[in-house]
Design a protein around this motif. Structure first.
Motif, PDB file in Angstrom:
ATOM      1  N   SER A  69       0.717  -0.971  -0.085  1.00  0.00           N
ATOM      2  CA  SER A  69       0.203  -0.053  -0.036  1.00  0.00           C
ATOM      3  C   SER A  69       1.034   1.184  -0.053  1.00  0.00           C
ATOM      4  O   SER A  69       2.077   1.251   0.241  1.00  0.00           O
ATOM      5  CB  SER A  69      -0.960   0.071   1.273  1.00  0.00           C
ATOM      6  OG  SER A  69      -0.269   0.235   2.443  1.00  0.00           O
ATOM      7  N   VAL A  70       0.416   2.521  -0.256  1.00  0.00           N
ATOM      8  CA  VAL A  70       1.245   3.390  -0.483  1.00  0.00           C
ATOM      9  C   VAL A  70       1.398   3.782   1.032  1.00  0.00           C
ATOM     10  O   VAL A  70       2.733   4.421   1.212  1.00  0.00           O
ATOM     11  CB  VAL A  70       0.226   4.842  -1.019  1.00  0.00           C
ATOM     12  CG1 VAL A  70       0.737   6.189  -0.798  1.00  0.00           C
ATOM     13  CG2 VAL A  70       0.033   4.428  -2.285  1.00  0.00           C
ATOM     14  N   GLU A  71       0.592   3.734   1.822  1.00  0.00           N
ATOM     15  CA  GLU A  71       0.899   4.062   3.286  1.00  0.00           C
ATOM     16  C   GLU A  71       2.083   3.391   3.735  1.00  0.00           C
ATOM     17  O   GLU A  71       3.269   3.617   4.580  1.00  0.00           O
ATOM     18  CB  GLU A  71      -0.467   3.774   4.300  1.00  0.00           C
ATOM     19  CG  GLU A  71      -1.447   4.709   3.977  1.00  0.00           C
ATOM     20  CD  GLU A  71      -2.009   4.428   2.635  1.00  0.00           C
ATOM     21  OE1 GLU A  71      -2.965   5.141   2.298  1.00  0.00           O
ATOM     22  OE2 GLU A  71      -2.095   3.170   2.228  1.00  0.00           O
ATOM     23  N   HIS A  72       1.953   1.780   3.426  1.00  0.00           N
ATOM     24  CA  HIS A  72       3.310   1.111   3.887  1.00  0.00           C
ATOM     25  C   HIS A  72       4.578   1.572   3.066  1.00  0.00           C
ATOM     26  O   HIS A  72       5.816   1.587   4.032  1.00  0.00           O
ATOM     27  CB  HIS A  72       3.005  -0.433   3.652  1.00  0.00           C
ATOM     28  CG  HIS A  72       3.924  -1.537   3.673  1.00  0.00           C
ATOM     29  ND1 HIS A  72       5.324  -1.709   2.816  1.00  0.00           N
ATOM     30  CD2 HIS A  72       4.254  -2.135   5.110  1.00  0.00           C
ATOM     31  CE1 HIS A  72       5.878  -2.622   3.370  1.00  0.00           C
ATOM     32  NE2 HIS A  72       5.567  -2.928   4.760  1.00  0.00           N
ATOM     33  N   THR A  73       4.584   1.753   1.872  1.00  0.00           N
ATOM     34  CA  THR A  73       5.822   2.273   1.315  1.00  0.00           C
ATOM     35  C   THR A  73       6.174   3.547   1.927  1.00  0.00           C
ATOM     36  O   THR A  73       7.614   3.595   1.958  1.00  0.00           O
ATOM     37  CB  THR A  73       5.543   2.386  -0.188  1.00  0.00           C
ATOM     38  OG1 THR A  73       5.048   1.262  -0.765  1.00  0.00           O
ATOM     39  CG2 THR A  73       6.521   3.086  -1.056  1.00  0.00           C
TER      40      THR A  73
END
Length: 256
Positions: A223-227
């Protein structure tokens, strides 16, 4: 995220913040009370509706600016606007990248090589970043730690290339890595507190990767958040000797 516990007021610039990883950085940084100002750029600001709406909620700290990194004059003008508001930047993340658009698609073989498409890849994935390095120098030349990171890709690693294909994307990301490593050497002489790195974000669920996700295992599609969380952790842990290096999202160094 705080670049340095001794810095009480951090100014950040996110280049290519309309969507995806760039917009993710903007949202995450504004959760940190140490972040004083976030400057966010988009090539076509009128299309950046989510970013503009977010700026309305954070009008004191988030400033949106229109900038096309293929236009050096626009880069100069945008940095001048930033300079009227702050005299230093502590974090710059260049999230602009091109993999596909309209009829431009990654090449599967030499038969598909097109000189115009190759130039487009280099213009966006390579040249824009070094123009940023050229003109950001005055805002990064100060006595506090700063980081200029560009989003690269593992596909830009020559040593890791086992599958071939994707000529323009691979070559333009390899060129980005070389340009940023070279800029890091010059920055070390003129701007010793600034670190320049390139970062591989992993396969992230964004518009850029969406057409190519079908063979990606679920656990390797981030996910963008994880990245953003992972990349900020890498940035946080950078040491002086890391300038000019190429890092993966997990902090490991990638081969050139």
């Amino acid at each position: 995220m705080s670049l340095n516990d001794e810095i009480n007021s951090v100014n950040a610039l996110i280049v290519g913040a309309r969507q995806g990883i760039g917009f993710g950085f903007v949202k995450r940084l504004l959760q940190d009370e140490k972040i004083a100002k976030v400057f966010a750029t988009s090539r076509q600001l009128e299309l950046a509706t989510d970013l503009i709406a977010f700026a309305d909620e954070h009008s004191e700290r988030l400033i949106c600016l229109e900038m096309d990194i293929t236009d050096e004059l626009q880069i100069v003008e945008t940095i001048q606007k930033i300079h009227t508001q702050v005299d230093k930047l502590h974090l710059v993340v260049n999230c602009v990248g091109l993999l596909h658009e309209d009829t431009l698609q990654p090449e599967k073989s030499l038969r598909q090589i097109n000189s115009e498409n190759l130039l487009r890849y280099f213009q966006i994935n390579s040249i824009g970043a070094v123009l940023l390095a050229k003109h950001l120098l005055p805002l990064l030349r100060h006595g506090e730690r700063s980081v200029f990171a560009s989003i690269s890709a593992k596909l830009g690693s020559i040593g890791d290339n086992k599958l071939g294909g994707w000529y323009g994307y691979r070559a333009s990301k390899a060129a980005l890595n070389m340009l940023m490593r070279t800029a890091a050497i010059e920055y070390k002489r003129s701007c010793p507190k600034a670190l320049i790195v390139t970062l591989h974000p992993g396969t992230t669920d964004t518009r850029l990767s969406r057409p190519f996700q079908k063979n990606v295992p679920a656990e390797k599609l981030f996910s963008v958040e994880h990245t953003v969380t992972q990349l900020l952790a890498v940035i946080e842990q950078l040491q002086e000797g890391d300038s000019g290096q190429f890092f993966s999202w997990d902090g490991s160094r990638l081969p050139w």
